[in-house]
Write an enzyme that holds these catalytic residues in place. Structure first.
Site, PDB file in Angstrom:
ATOM      1  N   GLY A 165     -12.250  16.364  -9.199  1.00  0.00           N
ATOM      2  CA  GLY A 165     -12.444  16.662  -7.791  1.00  0.00           C
ATOM      3  C   GLY A 165     -11.653  15.729  -6.895  1.00  0.00           C
ATOM      4  O   GLY A 165     -11.083  14.725  -7.342  1.00  0.00           O
ATOM      5  N   ASP A 166     -11.552  16.116  -5.618  1.00  0.00           N
ATOM      6  CA  ASP A 166     -10.909  15.305  -4.590  1.00  0.00           C
ATOM      7  C   ASP A 166      -9.427  15.083  -4.858  1.00  0.00           C
ATOM      8  O   ASP A 166      -8.874  14.036  -4.502  1.00  0.00           O
ATOM      9  CB  ASP A 166     -11.630  13.943  -4.443  1.00  0.00           C
ATOM     10  CG  ASP A 166     -13.111  14.118  -4.186  1.00  0.00           C
ATOM     11  OD1 ASP A 166     -13.473  15.091  -3.490  1.00  0.00           O
ATOM     12  OD2 ASP A 166     -13.905  13.300  -4.688  1.00  0.00           O
ATOM     13  N   HIS A 212     -13.504  18.849   1.503  1.00  0.00           N
ATOM     14  CA  HIS A 212     -12.050  18.988   1.554  1.00  0.00           C
ATOM     15  C   HIS A 212     -11.569  18.498   2.916  1.00  0.00           C
ATOM     16  O   HIS A 212     -11.931  19.068   3.942  1.00  0.00           O
ATOM     17  CB  HIS A 212     -11.643  20.453   1.346  1.00  0.00           C
ATOM     18  CG  HIS A 212     -12.120  21.019   0.035  1.00  0.00           C
ATOM     19  ND1 HIS A 212     -11.988  22.333  -0.321  1.00  0.00           N
ATOM     20  CD2 HIS A 212     -12.736  20.424  -1.024  1.00  0.00           C
ATOM     21  CE1 HIS A 212     -12.497  22.524  -1.531  1.00  0.00           C
ATOM     22  NE2 HIS A 212     -12.967  21.382  -1.974  1.00  0.00           N
TER      23      HIS A 212
HETATM   24  P1  GDP Z   1     -10.188  17.920  -2.142  1.00  0.00           P
HETATM   25  O1  GDP Z   1     -11.666  17.842  -2.285  1.00  0.00           O
HETATM   26  O2  GDP Z   1      -9.512  18.234  -3.430  1.00  0.00           O
HETATM   27  O3  GDP Z   1      -9.743  18.832  -1.032  1.00  0.00           O
HETATM   28  O4  GDP Z   1      -9.698  16.450  -1.759  1.00  0.00           O
HETATM   29  P2  GDP Z   1     -10.398  15.466  -0.675  1.00  0.00           P
HETATM   30  O5  GDP Z   1     -10.122  15.992   0.681  1.00  0.00           O
HETATM   31  O6  GDP Z   1     -11.813  15.199  -1.039  1.00  0.00           O
HETATM   32  O7  GDP Z   1      -9.628  14.117  -0.974  1.00  0.00           O
HETATM   33  C1  GDP Z   1      -8.231  14.013  -0.834  1.00  0.00           C
HETATM   34  C2  GDP Z   1      -7.929  12.983   0.277  1.00  0.00           C
HETATM   35  O8  GDP Z   1      -6.582  12.577   0.172  1.00  0.00           O
HETATM   36  C3  GDP Z   1      -8.090  13.530   1.687  1.00  0.00           C
HETATM   37  O9  GDP Z   1      -8.564  12.506   2.523  1.00  0.00           O
HETATM   38  C4  GDP Z   1      -6.670  13.934   2.084  1.00  0.00           C
HETATM   39  O10 GDP Z   1      -6.448  13.867   3.481  1.00  0.00           O
HETATM   40  C5  GDP Z   1      -5.881  12.879   1.381  1.00  0.00           C
HETATM   41  N1  GDP Z   1      -4.549  13.277   0.917  1.00  0.00           N
HETATM   42  C6  GDP Z   1      -4.137  14.480   0.463  1.00  0.00           C
HETATM   43  N2  GDP Z   1      -2.868  14.403   0.015  1.00  0.00           N
HETATM   44  C7  GDP Z   1      -2.490  13.114   0.161  1.00  0.00           C
HETATM   45  C8  GDP Z   1      -1.303  12.384  -0.172  1.00  0.00           C
HETATM   46  O11 GDP Z   1      -0.335  12.908  -0.718  1.00  0.00           O
HETATM   47  N3  GDP Z   1      -1.297  11.044   0.116  1.00  0.00           N
HETATM   48  C9  GDP Z   1      -2.355  10.410   0.692  1.00  0.00           C
HETATM   49  N4  GDP Z   1      -2.240   9.103   0.916  1.00  0.00           N
HETATM   50  N5  GDP Z   1      -3.489  11.070   1.007  1.00  0.00           N
HETATM   51  C10 GDP Z   1      -3.553  12.390   0.743  1.00  0.00           C
HETATM   52  P1  IMO Z   2     -14.414  18.638  -4.178  1.00  0.00           P
HETATM   53  O1  IMO Z   2     -14.360  20.147  -3.959  1.00  0.00           O
HETATM   54  C1  IMO Z   2     -15.900  15.169  -6.393  1.00  0.00           C
HETATM   55  C2  IMO Z   2     -19.613  15.756  -8.668  1.00  0.00           C
HETATM   56  C3  IMO Z   2     -20.708  14.857  -8.137  1.00  0.00           C
HETATM   57  C4  IMO Z   2     -21.502  14.618  -9.410  1.00  0.00           C
HETATM   58  C5  IMO Z   2     -21.417  15.978 -10.113  1.00  0.00           C
HETATM   59  C6  IMO Z   2     -22.627  16.869  -9.905  1.00  0.00           C
HETATM   60  O2  IMO Z   2     -14.461  17.864  -2.921  1.00  0.00           O
HETATM   61  O3  IMO Z   2     -13.343  18.216  -5.114  1.00  0.00           O
HETATM   62  P2  IMO Z   2     -23.535  18.221  -7.794  1.00  0.00           P
HETATM   63  O4  IMO Z   2     -23.984  17.740  -6.448  1.00  0.00           O
HETATM   64  O5  IMO Z   2     -22.413  19.204  -7.742  1.00  0.00           O
HETATM   65  O6  IMO Z   2     -24.674  18.705  -8.657  1.00  0.00           O
HETATM   66  O7  IMO Z   2     -22.996  16.881  -8.532  1.00  0.00           O
HETATM   67  O8  IMO Z   2     -20.268  16.619  -9.584  1.00  0.00           O
HETATM   68  N1  IMO Z   2     -18.944  16.594  -7.656  1.00  0.00           N
HETATM   69  C7  IMO Z   2     -17.785  16.281  -7.053  1.00  0.00           C
HETATM   70  N2  IMO Z   2     -17.037  15.166  -7.144  1.00  0.00           N
HETATM   71  N3  IMO Z   2     -15.508  16.201  -5.616  1.00  0.00           N
HETATM   72  C8  IMO Z   2     -16.241  17.335  -5.541  1.00  0.00           C
HETATM   73  O9  IMO Z   2     -15.858  18.430  -4.875  1.00  0.00           O
HETATM   74  C9  IMO Z   2     -17.459  17.395  -6.267  1.00  0.00           C
HETATM   75  N4  IMO Z   2     -18.429  18.329  -6.403  1.00  0.00           N
HETATM   76  C10 IMO Z   2     -19.320  17.840  -7.265  1.00  0.00           C
HETATM   77  O10 IMO Z   2     -20.182  13.659  -7.610  1.00  0.00           O
HETATM   78  O11 IMO Z   2     -20.853  13.675 -10.227  1.00  0.00           O
HETATM   79 MG    MG Z   3     -13.232  16.460  -2.032  1.00  0.00          MG
END
Ligand code: GDP
Ligand code: IMO
Ligand code: MG
Length: 446
Positions: free
Chosen positions: A30-31, A59
């Site tokens: 994730g993330d 996101h």
């Molecule tokens: P997602 O859940 O997969 O959409 O990802 P998240 O939003 O939770 O986490 C990604 C983070 O990295 C966010 O704060 C974005 O704004 C940031 N981000 C995305 N691409 C880049 C990158 O290429 N460089 C940096 N430094 N940050 C980025």
């Molecule tokens: P995005 O879409 C990171 C993780 C939680 C936990 C496990 C189970 O932003 O990438 P839950 O609440 O779903 O039952 O938790 O899954 N988890 C994520 N970690 N990014 C996410 O979503 C996550 N969605 C669930 O931290 O370990």
């Molecule tokens: Mg995320």
């Protein structure tokens, strides 16, 4: 490779044309930056579709000096001409959804008939969130053995009720007072007995819950539709569809690091979550951080719980969008990535946050595992087996130049290009996009 400019028009149209209908899937825990890629590409798509997970997802999308946080609404909502769909596979917390709609409207985002929500999406209710939190707390007390480290958003209990059927509430139920009243009266009585027996918890009152959630239903009514029908019509009419996966393959209920996973399918299950068959999707872009992170419990073979991990966390601002928890950080894991690319059918990769790796003398790529003395290139997804693996690394020279002024792939430092080439080689899937910053223009598109 050519660069994109930071404007509402940012992704060269040629890429979506060659991709066709595209699924965006996180290939780690994730993330990875899925939201950024969805925002970038939806300029050239007619629909952005969320099909799994709930408000456990976070996101973040940066456009100019504005930052948007999405939990339930597809990141495509920032493109007013693109229809955003929350399909049947998502579990919806109506309070969170309404809060998200309000926040986005206050930030100037159009949310009208460009948001469509499935009548068949399941509803997260207060007792789901309570159960999630009570069971995690109880597991912590018992030495932490049964604790998952969930987001506490009620995701697991809601999907469990969906599978249980008789204790499930769907969005369509919020639109019918009689049906909602009957259901809540019966289900809350059952939950109260279970919570009292298991956690000695005081009873919940169904009546204020009924009033609150019927009011939510009224507020959401204008957005509610049969999204399966909508998406089939769109597909047949040749509309361009982009699917925004939430969570990630290593958190997939069936194929992730069970039991430290979420409660939906994340890398698989698009057809279940939308009602569209497999041939409706032509490409799958696997979103990959240039390193690894994980939030919550569970095995993480390449974790660096040391100054290297701390350096990655601080440089990458690795704190959760949803819960604010510090993310665990480590080196990139190509054993895991070969597996998740295969599971999801990734046809291309987006390597994100490459800029975070500027400043290391050397970088490590995990290429194989050693398990009980045997070298393997296959990922054993079972959490118990993963506890016993030792990562085998390839060490590469790092680079020190910041990537701020890079506007094309060829301008990347030689060692950064080499790092990407090694990733491509070890994972076996071509890299289509490299991201070097959170902004739209900080994107190199092949
Ligand atoms: P997602 O859940 O997969 O959409 O990802 P998240 O939003 O939770 O986490 C990604 C983070 O990295 C966010 O704060 C974005 O704004 C940031 N981000 C995305 N691409 C880049 C990158 O290429 N460089 C940096 N430094 N940050 C980025
Ligand atoms: P995005 O879409 C990171 C993780 C939680 C936990 C496990 C189970 O932003 O990438 P839950 O609440 O779903 O039952 O938790 O899954 N988890 C994520 N970690 N990014 C996410 O979503 C996550 N969605 C669930 O931290 O370990
Ligand atoms: Mg995320």
């Amino acid at each position: 490779m050519s660069s994109a400019v930071d404007s509402p028009r940012s992704a060269p149209a040629a890429l979506p044309r060659t991709l066709g209908n595209t699924s965006i899937v996180g290939l780690q825990w994730g993330d990875e930056g899925k939201g950024k890629i969805v925002d970038l590409l939806t300029e050239h798509f007619d629909f952005a579709i969320r099909w799994n997970g709930g408000s456990n997802a976070g996101h973040t999308v940066k456009v100019g000096d504005k930052k948007y946080a999405f939990h339930l609404i597809p990141s495509g909502i920032l493109r007013p001409e693109c229809t955003s769909v929350i399909a049947n596979g998502v579990v919806i917390d109506p309070l969170k959804l309404l809060e998200e709609i309000d926040n986005l409207i206050n930030q100037g985002v159009k949310i009208e008939d460009n948001l469509r929500i499935s009548a068949h999406a399941h509803i997260v209710l207060p007792y789901h969130k309570l159960q999630d939190q009570l069971s995690e707390t109880a597991a912590s007390g018992a030495g932490g053995g049964g604790k998952i480290g969930t987001t506490g958003r009620g995701i697991g209990p809601c999907y469990a009720d969906k599978a249980n059927r008789t204790t499930a509430v769907r969005l369509i139920d919020l639109l019918d007072d009689g049906r909602l009243k009957d259901k809540l009266q019966r289900i809350v009585a059952q939950k109260n007995m279970i919570f009292a027996a298991l956690y000695n918890a005081p009873p919940l009152d169904w009546q204020p819950m009924f009033e609150q959630y019927r009011a939510c239903g009224e507020q959401l009514r204008p957005f509610v539709t049969d999204t399966t029908r909508l998406l089939h019509h769109a597909w047949k009419a040749g509309k361009r569809l982009l699917f925004e996966g939430a969570n990630a393959v290593l958190l997939d209920l069936d194929h992730g690091t069970f039991p430290f996973v979420t409660s939906s399918n994340c890398g698989t299950g698009l057809s279940v979550g939308t009602g569209l068959p497999g041939p409706a999707v032509q490409s799958t872009l696997g979103i990959v951080k240039a390193y690894s992170t994980r939030v919550g419990g569970g095995p993480f073979p390449t974790e660096q719980d040391n100054p290297t991990g701390n350096q990655i966390r601080e440089r990458g601002h690795e704190y959760g969008t949803t819960t604010g928890r510090p993310r665990r950080c480590g080196w990139i894991d190509c054993v895991a990535l070969r597996y998740t690319a295969a599971i999801s059918g990734a046809t291309g990769l987006c390597i994100m946050l490459l800029d975070v790796l500027s400043g290391f003398n050397e970088l490590k790529i995990c290429t194989h595992y050693e398990i009980h003395g045997t070298k393997t290139d296959w990922f054993p997804a079972d959490a118990l087996e993963l506890e016993h693996v030792t990562p085998i690394y390839e060490t590469l020279p790092g680079w020190h130049d910041p990537l701020d002024n890079v506007t094309a792939f060829d301008q990347l430092p030689a060692h950064a290009k080499n790092y990407l080439a090694r990733l491509e080689c070890h994972i076996g899937v071509p890299i289509k996009i490299v991201s070097i910053g959170a902004a739209r223009h900080q994107t190199l598109i092949r």
